[in-house]
Design a protein around this motif. Structure first.
Motif, PDB file in Angstrom:
ATOM      1  N   PHE A  61       0.846  -1.188   0.000  1.00 22.61           N
ATOM      2  CA  PHE A  61       0.000   0.000   0.000  1.00 22.61           C
ATOM      3  C   PHE A  61       0.889   1.248   0.000  1.00 22.61           C
ATOM      4  CE2 PHE A  61      -3.063  -3.086   1.413  1.00 22.61           C
ATOM      5  CZ  PHE A  61      -4.283  -2.595   0.967  1.00 22.61           C
ATOM      6  N   THR A  62       0.378   2.344  -0.582  1.00 20.43           N
ATOM      7  CA  THR A  62       1.057   3.631  -0.620  1.00 20.43           C
ATOM      8  C   THR A  62       0.210   4.645   0.131  1.00 20.43           C
ATOM      9  OG1 THR A  62       1.961   3.119  -2.806  1.00 20.43           O
ATOM     10  CG2 THR A  62       1.970   5.427  -2.144  1.00 20.43           C
ATOM     11  N   ALA A  63       0.841   5.407   1.031  1.00 18.21           N
ATOM     12  CA  ALA A  63       0.121   6.398   1.841  1.00 18.21           C
ATOM     13  C   ALA A  63      -0.320   7.585   0.991  1.00 18.21           C
ATOM     14  CB  ALA A  63       1.004   6.876   2.986  1.00 18.21           C
ATOM     15  N   LEU A  64      -1.516   8.102   1.294  1.00 19.68           N
ATOM     16  CA  LEU A  64      -2.009   9.315   0.670  1.00 19.68           C
ATOM     17  C   LEU A  64      -1.736  10.483   1.613  1.00 19.68           C
ATOM     18  CD1 LEU A  64      -3.620   7.039  -0.844  1.00 19.68           C
ATOM     19  CD2 LEU A  64      -5.401   8.735  -1.166  1.00 19.68           C
ATOM     20  N   LYS A  65      -1.588  11.681   1.054  1.00 26.70           N
ATOM     21  CA  LYS A  65      -1.376  12.884   1.859  1.00 26.70           C
ATOM     22  C   LYS A  65      -2.728  13.474   2.226  1.00 26.70           C
ATOM     23  CE  LYS A  65       2.382  15.494   0.971  1.00 26.70           C
ATOM     24  NZ  LYS A  65       3.158  16.492   0.208  1.00 26.70           N
ATOM     25  N   GLU A  66      -2.872  13.812   3.508  1.00 25.64           N
ATOM     26  CA  GLU A  66      -4.119  14.430   3.968  1.00 25.64           C
ATOM     27  C   GLU A  66      -4.096  15.915   3.669  1.00 25.64           C
ATOM     28  OE1 GLU A  66      -7.005  14.589   7.905  1.00 25.64           O
ATOM     29  OE2 GLU A  66      -4.907  14.031   8.161  1.00 25.64           O
ATOM     30  N   GLY A  67      -5.187  16.400   3.076  1.00 23.06           N
ATOM     31  CA  GLY A  67      -5.319  17.821   2.790  1.00 23.06           C
ATOM     32  C   GLY A  67      -6.091  18.521   3.897  1.00 23.06           C
ATOM     33  N   PRO A  68      -6.114  19.831   3.903  1.00 21.07           N
ATOM     34  CA  PRO A  68      -6.780  20.584   4.966  1.00 21.07           C
ATOM     35  C   PRO A  68      -8.308  20.491   4.925  1.00 21.07           C
ATOM     36  CG  PRO A  68      -5.959  22.069   3.278  1.00 21.07           C
ATOM     37  CD  PRO A  68      -5.462  20.698   2.929  1.00 21.07           C
ATOM     38  N   THR A  69      -8.870  20.023   3.836  1.00 22.81           N
ATOM     39  CA  THR A  69     -10.334  19.995   3.705  1.00 22.81           C
ATOM     40  C   THR A  69     -10.907  18.585   3.748  1.00 22.81           C
ATOM     41  OG1 THR A  69     -10.128  19.998   1.302  1.00 22.81           O
ATOM     42  CG2 THR A  69     -10.385  22.146   2.375  1.00 22.81           C
ATOM     43  N   GLY A  70     -10.192  17.644   4.389  1.00 27.75           N
ATOM     44  CA  GLY A  70     -10.684  16.275   4.487  1.00 27.75           C
ATOM     45  C   GLY A  70     -10.472  15.459   3.235  1.00 27.75           C
ATOM     46  N   THR A  71      -9.552  15.910   2.385  1.00 34.81           N
ATOM     47  CA  THR A  71      -9.230  15.160   1.177  1.00 34.81           C
ATOM     48  C   THR A  71      -7.946  14.373   1.387  1.00 34.81           C
ATOM     49  OG1 THR A  71      -7.985  16.998   0.228  1.00 34.81           O
ATOM     50  CG2 THR A  71     -10.326  16.851  -0.349  1.00 34.81           C
ATOM     51  N   TRP A  72      -7.799  13.327   0.624  1.00 30.54           N
ATOM     52  CA  TRP A  72      -6.604  12.480   0.654  1.00 30.54           C
ATOM     53  C   TRP A  72      -6.106  12.343  -0.772  1.00 30.54           C
ATOM     54  CZ3 TRP A  72      -4.633  10.877   5.255  1.00 30.54           C
ATOM     55  CH2 TRP A  72      -5.460  11.056   6.370  1.00 30.54           C
ATOM     56  N   THR A  73      -4.816  12.630  -1.013  1.00 35.22           N
ATOM     57  CA  THR A  73      -4.302  12.706  -2.377  1.00 35.22           C
ATOM     58  C   THR A  73      -3.078  11.818  -2.587  1.00 35.22           C
ATOM     59  OG1 THR A  73      -5.056  15.003  -2.489  1.00 35.22           O
ATOM     60  CG2 THR A  73      -3.460  14.311  -4.155  1.00 35.22           C
ATOM     61  N   LEU A  74      -3.058  11.179  -3.744  1.00 31.41           N
ATOM     62  CA  LEU A  74      -1.907  10.416  -4.212  1.00 31.41           C
ATOM     63  C   LEU A  74      -1.538  10.957  -5.583  1.00 31.41           C
ATOM     64  CD1 LEU A  74       0.100   7.998  -4.081  1.00 31.41           C
ATOM     65  CD2 LEU A  74      -1.687   6.640  -5.201  1.00 31.41           C
ATOM     66  N   GLU A  75      -0.301  11.433  -5.718  1.00 26.14           N
ATOM     67  CA  GLU A  75       0.184  11.906  -7.017  1.00 26.14           C
ATOM     68  C   GLU A  75       1.345  11.035  -7.445  1.00 26.14           C
ATOM     69  OE1 GLU A  75       0.265  16.092  -8.246  1.00 26.14           O
ATOM     70  OE2 GLU A  75      -0.159  16.534  -6.133  1.00 26.14           O
ATOM     71  N   GLY A  76       1.267  10.531  -8.659  1.00 25.21           N
ATOM     72  CA  GLY A  76       2.334   9.709  -9.202  1.00 25.21           C
ATOM     73  C   GLY A  76       3.004  10.389 -10.378  1.00 25.21           C
ATOM     74  N   LYS A  77       4.182   9.934 -10.706  1.00 25.96           N
ATOM     75  CA  LYS A  77       4.889  10.457 -11.880  1.00 25.96           C
ATOM     76  C   LYS A  77       4.426   9.744 -13.138  1.00 25.96           C
ATOM     77  CE  LYS A  77       8.805  11.919  -9.211  1.00 25.96           C
ATOM     78  NZ  LYS A  77      10.130  11.676  -8.723  1.00 25.96           N
ATOM     79  N   GLU A  78       3.960   8.514 -12.942  1.00 25.28           N
ATOM     80  CA  GLU A  78       3.441   7.711 -14.049  1.00 25.28           C
ATOM     81  C   GLU A  78       1.946   7.499 -13.822  1.00 25.28           C
ATOM     82  OE1 GLU A  78       5.656   4.140 -14.646  1.00 25.28           O
ATOM     83  OE2 GLU A  78       7.563   5.131 -14.260  1.00 25.28           O
ATOM     84  N   PRO A  79       1.215   7.107 -14.869  1.00 22.69           N
ATOM     85  CA  PRO A  79      -0.220   6.856 -14.690  1.00 22.69           C
ATOM     86  C   PRO A  79      -0.488   5.812 -13.597  1.00 22.69           C
ATOM     87  CG  PRO A  79       0.315   6.948 -17.016  1.00 22.69           C
ATOM     88  CD  PRO A  79       1.627   6.985 -16.260  1.00 22.69           C
ATOM     89  N   LEU A  80      -1.496   6.068 -12.790  1.00 19.58           N
ATOM     90  CA  LEU A  80      -1.901   5.158 -11.719  1.00 19.58           C
ATOM     91  C   LEU A  80      -2.665   3.990 -12.317  1.00 19.58           C
ATOM     92  CD1 LEU A  80      -3.137   7.911  -9.239  1.00 19.58           C
ATOM     93  CD2 LEU A  80      -0.946   6.703  -9.179  1.00 19.58           C
ATOM     94  N   LYS A  81      -2.535   2.826 -11.693  1.00 18.60           N
ATOM     95  CA  LYS A  81      -3.166   1.616 -12.223  1.00 18.60           C
ATOM     96  C   LYS A  81      -4.257   1.123 -11.277  1.00 18.60           C
ATOM     97  CE  LYS A  81       1.205   0.253 -14.223  1.00 18.60           C
ATOM     98  NZ  LYS A  81       2.413  -0.427 -13.855  1.00 18.60           N
ATOM     99  N   GLY A  82      -5.514   1.261 -11.705  1.00 17.08           N
ATOM    100  CA  GLY A  82      -6.623   0.741 -10.923  1.00 17.08           C
ATOM    101  C   GLY A  82      -6.938  -0.681 -11.326  1.00 17.08           C
ATOM    102  N   PRO A  83      -7.860  -1.309 -10.669  1.00 12.48           N
ATOM    103  CA  PRO A  83      -8.631  -0.788  -9.531  1.00 12.48           C
ATOM    104  C   PRO A  83      -7.756  -0.670  -8.280  1.00 12.48           C
ATOM    105  CG  PRO A  83      -9.178  -3.088  -9.903  1.00 12.48           C
ATOM    106  CD  PRO A  83      -8.243  -2.678 -11.006  1.00 12.48           C
ATOM    107  N   PHE A  84      -8.191   0.209  -7.369  1.00 11.57           N
ATOM    108  CA  PHE A  84      -7.442   0.492  -6.155  1.00 11.57           C
ATOM    109  C   PHE A  84      -8.121  -0.121  -4.943  1.00 11.57           C
ATOM    110  CE2 PHE A  84      -6.821   3.893  -9.165  1.00 11.57           C
ATOM    111  CZ  PHE A  84      -5.444   4.034  -9.188  1.00 11.57           C
TER     112      PHE A  84
END
Length: 118
Positions: A61-84
């Motif tokens: 698993f890869t951790a997501l970053k918590e945003g100030p508005t209750g959002t969680w974000t994952l940014e990759g350099k390459e396209p993400l591969k679902g399903p997640f």
């Protein structure tokens, strides 16, 4: 007399357990604005913490970053591969895992319901 009070206690316990189960909510995830092939933004319907996702074919698993508005974000350099699959800690305690919670073709503004209670 003892059996009557025992019956009342059993009925009260049964009612309390029904109310407790009824108050649990299934968590759902909305994909937030800014989602793209390389960015996943999640907005959970319930208070959760320590959100992680596992891409299709990944070992960990890869951790997501918590945003100030209750959002969680994952940014990759390459396209993400679902399903997640999603793993998170519920504010009430304990970890939950939802396999294949977010499909491959996710889009901003989509809701993905789960049966996982928090």
């Amino acid at each position: 007399m003892a059996s009557r009070s025992t019956s009342i206690l059993l009925a009260a316990a049964a009612l309390a357990s029904l109310l407790a189960v009824g108050s649990c909510a299934a968590v759902s995830f909305k994909t937030g604005p800014g989602c793209s092939a390389t960015k996943l933004v999640l907005i959970p319907s319930e208070a959760i913490s320590e959100v992680e996702v596992k891409e299709k074919g990944a070992d960990d698993f890869t951790a997501l970053k918590e945003g100030p508005t209750g959002t969680w974000t994952l940014e990759g350099k390459e396209p993400l591969k679902g399903p997640f699959s999603i793993r998170f800690a519920a504010k009430s305690g304990g970890y939950r895992v939802v396999d294949d919670a977010i499909p491959t073709g996710f889009k901003s503004g989509s809701d993905y319901k789960t049966s996982v209670q928090v």
